[in-house]
Design a protein around this motif. Sequence first.
Motif, short mmCIF file in Angstrom:
data_model
loop_
_atom_site.label_atom_id
_atom_site.label_comp_id
_atom_site.label_asym_id
_atom_site.label_seq_id
_atom_site.Cartn_x
_atom_site.Cartn_y
_atom_site.Cartn_z
N SER A 81 -7.44 1.94 18.81
CA SER A 81 -7.85 2.32 17.47
C SER A 81 -6.97 1.60 16.47
CB SER A 81 -7.76 3.84 17.27
OG SER A 81 -6.45 4.29 17.60
N SER A 82 -7.45 1.57 15.22
CA SER A 82 -6.65 0.96 14.16
C SER A 82 -7.16 1.46 12.82
CB SER A 82 -6.73 -0.57 14.22
OG SER A 82 -8.05 -1.00 13.99
N CYS A 83 -6.33 1.24 11.80
CA CYS A 83 -6.69 1.64 10.44
C CYS A 83 -5.99 0.68 9.50
CB CYS A 83 -6.24 3.07 10.19
SG CYS A 83 -6.55 3.65 8.50
N ALA A 84 -6.68 0.26 8.46
CA ALA A 84 -6.10 -0.66 7.47
C ALA A 84 -5.27 0.07 6.43
CB ALA A 84 -7.21 -1.46 6.79
N GLY A 85 -5.24 1.40 6.50
CA GLY A 85 -4.49 2.19 5.52
C GLY A 85 -5.40 2.68 4.41
N HIS A 86 -5.00 3.79 3.79
CA HIS A 86 -5.80 4.41 2.73
C HIS A 86 -4.88 4.95 1.65
CE1 HIS A 86 -9.48 4.40 5.17
NE2 HIS A 86 -8.69 4.71 6.18
N LEU A 87 -5.04 4.48 0.43
CA LEU A 87 -4.25 4.98 -0.69
C LEU A 87 -4.52 6.46 -0.92
CD1 LEU A 87 -4.47 2.12 -3.34
CD2 LEU A 87 -2.45 2.92 -2.12
N ASP A 88 -5.79 6.86 -0.88
CA ASP A 88 -6.16 8.24 -1.20
C ASP A 88 -5.66 9.25 -0.17
OD1 ASP A 88 -7.94 7.16 0.65
OD2 ASP A 88 -9.62 8.40 -0.03
N ARG A 89 -5.39 8.81 1.03
CA ARG A 89 -4.90 9.72 2.08
C ARG A 89 -3.41 9.54 2.36
NH1 ARG A 89 -9.28 8.22 6.39
NH2 ARG A 89 -11.04 8.18 5.00
N VAL A 135 -1.97 7.03 3.95
CA VAL A 135 -1.83 6.56 5.32
C VAL A 135 -1.65 5.05 5.30
CG1 VAL A 135 -2.97 6.34 7.57
CG2 VAL A 135 -3.27 8.41 6.21
N GLY A 136 -0.59 4.56 5.95
CA GLY A 136 -0.36 3.13 6.06
C GLY A 136 -1.16 2.56 7.21
N LEU A 171 2.95 -0.95 -2.26
CA LEU A 171 3.51 -0.62 -0.96
C LEU A 171 2.49 -0.88 0.14
CD1 LEU A 171 5.82 0.50 0.79
CD2 LEU A 171 4.96 2.80 0.27
N LEU A 172 1.26 -0.41 -0.06
CA LEU A 172 0.21 -0.62 0.93
C LEU A 172 -0.09 -2.12 1.10
CD1 LEU A 172 -1.87 0.50 2.92
CD2 LEU A 172 -3.43 0.81 0.99
N ALA A 173 -0.10 -2.85 0.00
CA ALA A 173 -0.35 -4.30 0.08
C ALA A 173 0.75 -4.97 0.89
CB ALA A 173 -0.44 -4.90 -1.32
N GLY A 174 2.00 -4.55 0.71
CA GLY A 174 3.10 -5.12 1.49
C GLY A 174 2.98 -4.80 2.96
N GLN A 175 2.58 -3.58 3.27
CA GLN A 175 2.39 -3.18 4.67
C GLN A 175 1.27 -4.00 5.31
OE1 GLN A 175 1.59 1.00 4.25
NE2 GLN A 175 3.76 1.53 4.00
N ARG A 176 0.18 -4.13 4.61
CA ARG A 176 -0.94 -4.92 5.13
C ARG A 176 -0.53 -6.39 5.29
NH1 ARG A 176 -5.67 -2.34 1.30
NH2 ARG A 176 -6.13 -0.52 2.60
N GLY A 177 0.24 -6.88 4.34
CA GLY A 177 0.70 -8.26 4.41
C GLY A 177 1.57 -8.52 5.62
N GLN A 236 7.46 0.41 9.04
CA GLN A 236 8.54 1.39 8.95
C GLN A 236 8.30 2.34 7.77
OE1 GLN A 236 11.34 1.58 10.92
NE2 GLN A 236 12.98 2.36 9.67
N SER A 237 7.66 1.83 6.72
CA SER A 237 7.45 2.62 5.50
C SER A 237 6.09 3.31 5.44
CB SER A 237 7.61 1.71 4.27
OG SER A 237 6.61 0.71 4.28
N ALA A 238 5.38 3.37 6.57
CA ALA A 238 4.01 3.90 6.57
C ALA A 238 3.91 5.28 5.91
CB ALA A 238 3.46 3.96 7.99
N ASP A 239 4.81 6.17 6.24
CA ASP A 239 4.73 7.53 5.69
C ASP A 239 5.20 7.63 4.24
OD1 ASP A 239 3.64 8.53 8.01
OD2 ASP A 239 5.56 9.17 8.84
N LEU A 240 5.83 6.59 3.72
CA LEU A 240 6.27 6.62 2.33
C LEU A 240 5.10 6.64 1.36
CD1 LEU A 240 9.33 4.20 2.30
CD2 LEU A 240 9.30 6.70 2.46
N LEU A 241 3.92 6.22 1.81
CA LEU A 241 2.75 6.28 0.94
C LEU A 241 2.47 7.71 0.48
CD1 LEU A 241 0.35 3.76 2.68
CD2 LEU A 241 1.25 3.59 0.37
#
Length: 157
Positions: free
Chosen positions: A13-21, A23-24, A119-125, A103-108
């Motif tokens: 499974s995978s996820c690109a992350g969600h600002l509204d939730r 989640v990184g 932050l999400l853009a950096g994680q995706r990058g 490492q910062s996934a939960d910081l969102l």
Amino acid sequence: MAILRLLGLHTVSSCAGHLDRGVGPWVGLKSPRAAADRERMSHAADSSPEKRRALRLALRHNAAELQTLVGLLDRFYAERAVSSAQRLIVQGFGVVGYNLSSQSADLLRVVPRNQRRALLAGQRGELRAFTDFLKAEFFGTKDDAPSPATSPAPGRE
């Protein structure tokens, strides 16, 4: 990340992350053999030799996935300096599987709203940079348009 599968890992499974939730981005990995071992565990009597054996095998099979992924991350970060918050890490529980995430996934969940998008853009990058690195490992090229390798990737001879 299909490239992980090409390198012999088993993504589930995978996820690109969600600002509204809050989640990184992440990628879940699990050995199919470990899933079969866990199934055997669920049918075995508590404290039985079969249950203990299935547990040991599940741990071993998922640890093999972890070993491969950690080796790839070591090579990726060997000459790449990024902040600890941006760095990719592997978390999980050996019997169940592992997640590759920032490492910062939960910081969102806690950074101010006006900082979440960056932050999400950096994680995706960082995941994208890792993907490009893996493509280079598999296909033998450093650009975004992989070409057939002239020599096999390590471990693929």
